[in-house]
Enzyme design. Structure first.
Site, PDB file in Angstrom:
ATOM      1  N   TRP A  41       0.790  -1.221   0.000  1.00 26.49           N
ATOM      2  CA  TRP A  41       0.000   0.000   0.000  1.00 26.49           C
ATOM      3  C   TRP A  41       0.825   1.275   0.000  1.00 26.49           C
ATOM      4  O   TRP A  41       0.316   2.351  -0.281  1.00 26.49           O
ATOM      5  CB  TRP A  41      -0.904   0.034   1.246  1.00 26.49           C
ATOM      6  N   ASN A  42       2.124   1.207   0.340  1.00 28.24           N
ATOM      7  CA  ASN A  42       2.831   2.458   0.640  1.00 28.24           C
ATOM      8  C   ASN A  42       3.126   3.320  -0.579  1.00 28.24           C
ATOM      9  O   ASN A  42       3.192   4.537  -0.479  1.00 28.24           O
ATOM     10  CB  ASN A  42       4.112   2.192   1.454  1.00 28.24           C
ATOM     11  N   GLY A 102       6.928  -6.315  -0.127  1.00 32.10           N
ATOM     12  CA  GLY A 102       6.242  -6.295   1.156  1.00 32.10           C
ATOM     13  C   GLY A 102       7.160  -6.703   2.287  1.00 32.10           C
ATOM     14  O   GLY A 102       8.386  -6.545   2.217  1.00 32.10           O
ATOM     15  N   GLU A 140      11.180  -7.765  -3.120  1.00 32.52           N
ATOM     16  CA  GLU A 140      11.654  -6.472  -2.619  1.00 32.52           C
ATOM     17  C   GLU A 140      11.065  -6.319  -1.237  1.00 32.52           C
ATOM     18  O   GLU A 140       9.864  -6.090  -1.086  1.00 32.52           O
ATOM     19  CB  GLU A 140      11.218  -5.349  -3.561  1.00 32.52           C
ATOM     20  N   CYS A 165      10.599   1.382   2.204  1.00 28.03           N
ATOM     21  CA  CYS A 165      11.691   0.440   2.445  1.00 28.03           C
ATOM     22  C   CYS A 165      13.038   1.135   2.321  1.00 28.03           C
ATOM     23  O   CYS A 165      14.016   0.715   2.944  1.00 28.03           O
ATOM     24  CB  CYS A 165      11.596  -0.737   1.486  1.00 28.03           C
TER      25      CYS A 165
END
Length: 482
Positions: A158-159, A234, A256, A290
């Site tokens: 979602w980010n 995620g 990732e 991330c």
């Protein structure tokens, strides 16, 4: 004659009763989109049934048989149209991101523009990247062909609700693969908006499909023999499960995952530049990235100036509505995200860290979290060992360059890093010793359509964006005449 139906008969082989249909409905997850700023429910969706998922995979598989035969210029034309639609719908799509996961509106607009750049990049460069490669040999020469694999399954978080979908889908579609996509359950409006862009750009049915599913049905997609690969972004725990499942099915994955990126400030750094970029590296997307700067490793000779100015800059930021251009601190994606972050901070403080700014949620039950700086962070605490997904900076003061490198590498992650110095040769020397997939000098780690993105260690494997992004799901076939 009455035919008895055995109680053990497969439900799919008999007429379903109302009770059967009710049971299926109960088992279907409900996906909810909730505005983290005010808690308002924006949309709910029932996930697809297993039969609907099967049909969608079948359509993507069937489409692959014709899509792979289209020319690269034909595919490129559709990618360029998708880019145009991103520009045309920038405000609409940006607003959806802000409403669904709290991204500040200016950042959301930049994300939509980045998506357009990715579409354009692969439209323009795909022919070059997919050219057959001549392999000279003492025996007859060979040719390496770059051919698509088939249906590729994307699982995205979602980010960055638009960018992460596009960075996976654009190169795969350019290469001749088809894509089925599971987006995060809390950004389904963004998922629908993206699917509409693909549709309106002229991609045929089955080329790109949004699967409205929860994680419960992801295994069905991974297990399906018509699916040839899986791209996951995620958490580490979820990524490990996806890779394990795909491995059982002998399918390639790219992962990732998390990061705990070091932001290294050496004793010759330009402090004003380092502070300004520390704010960007920490507060972009409210630290929910991330590649956000998370561990600030600062040489002791400049630590006082750096920390004082960094704290002052973060203190100036004001909380508010992410749709308001003046807002400096937006909510995290959910109250639960803020609760998790607060727990990590509290456990770090119990382990010896000291709070010199912020340190808590704005209010109990709120998705807002104060910009926070921790000092005297100890190994064995969350602020040192874990990924803190929010506006929390862990500052670690070191006596020399060698220690800075050792602390930077003292993590299970290896995604990105940044180094601040006025000496380019020194920057390169330090970068060469950092265990990470990406190292930037005098700039926070960021995303560019033409640069590869990815990590090592527990941050995953594989690369997206740039020339490497189109190579992950290709059959590199050797052709040779003897």
């Amino acid at each position: 004659m009455t035919v008895a139906i055995s109680p053990s008969a497969n439900k799919e082989d008999r007429v379903k009763t109302p009770a059967d249909r009710s049971e299926e409905t109960e088992k279907r997850a409900v996906l909810r989109s909730v505005n983290p700023y005010n808690g308002q429910t924006l949309k709910t969706d029932n996930e697809m049934t297993p039969k609907e998922v099967d049909h969608a995979i079948g359509q993507a598989h069937e489409r692959f048989t014709t899509w792979r035969r289209t020319t690269i210029p034909e595919r490129a034309a559709l990618l360029l149209k998708a880019a145009d639609l991103c520009f045309e719908r920038e405000e609409e799509v940006a607003r959806l991101m802000t409403l669904e996961m709290g991204k500040r509106i200016a950042e959301a607009r930049k994300e939509v523009k980045l998506c357009a750049s990715i579409f354009e990049y692969y439209a323009i460069r795909a022919r070059e990247f997919l050219q057959p490669q001549w392999l000279p040999s003492a025996l007859p020469d060979g040719t390496l062909l770059h051919e698509p694999l088939g249906v590729i399954f994307g699982i995205e978080p979602w980010n960055y609700p638009c960018y992460q979908v596009v960075r996976m889908a654009a190169p795969n579609l350019a290469a001749g693969n088809t894509v089925v996509m599971k987006h995060a359950s809390n950004v389904q409006q963004c998922a629908e908006a993206l699917e509409k862009i693909f549709h309106d750009a002229g991609f045929p049915p089955g080329a790109y499909t949004n699967l409205v599913i929860s994680s419960q049905l992801a295994n069905q997609v991974i297990d399906d023999d018509r699916v040839q690969g899986v791209s996951f972004t995620g958490s580490n725990d979820s990524g490990a499960k996806v890779a394990e499942r795909a491995g059982r099915n002998v399918k390639k994955t790219i992962l990732e995952l998390g990061g705990s990126d070091p932001f290294i400030v050496l004793d010759d750094a330009e402090i004003k530049l380092a502070v300004d970029r520390a704010v960007v590296g920490k507060m972009t997307n409210m630290g929910q990235s991330c590649v956000a700067a998370k561990r600030f490793i600062v040489h002791e000779d400049v630590s006082g100036d750096f920390v004082d100015h960094f704290r002052a800059k973060l203190f100036e930021l004001k909380m508010g509505d992410p749709l308001d251009e003046a807002t400096g601190v937006a909510p995290l994606s959910s109250p639960r995200a803020a609760e998790i972050l607060e727990d990590q901070v509290n456990r770090s403080v119990k382990g010896g860290a000291k709070i010199i700014l912020g340190g808590k949620r704005a209010d109990p039950g709120s998705a807002f979290f104060e910009p926070t700086i921790l000092i005297e962070v100890k190994k064995g605490t969350p602020a040192y060992d874990e990924e803190l997904f929010g506006p929390v900076a862990s500052v670690m003061i070191v006596p020399d360059e060698k220690t800075a490198i050792a602390v930077a590498n003292d993590t299970k992650y290896g995604l990105g890093a940044s180094v601040y110095t006025t000496d380019p040769k020194r920057g390169r020397r330090v970068a060469d010793q950092i265990d990470a997939g990406m190292v930037y000098i005098n700039q926070p780690v960021w995303i560019y359509e033409d640069m590869p993105f990815g990590g090592i260690k527990k941050s995953g494997y594989g690369r997206e964006c740039g020339p490497l992004g189109i190579e992950e799901f290709l059959n590199k076939k050797l052709y040779r005449e003897m």
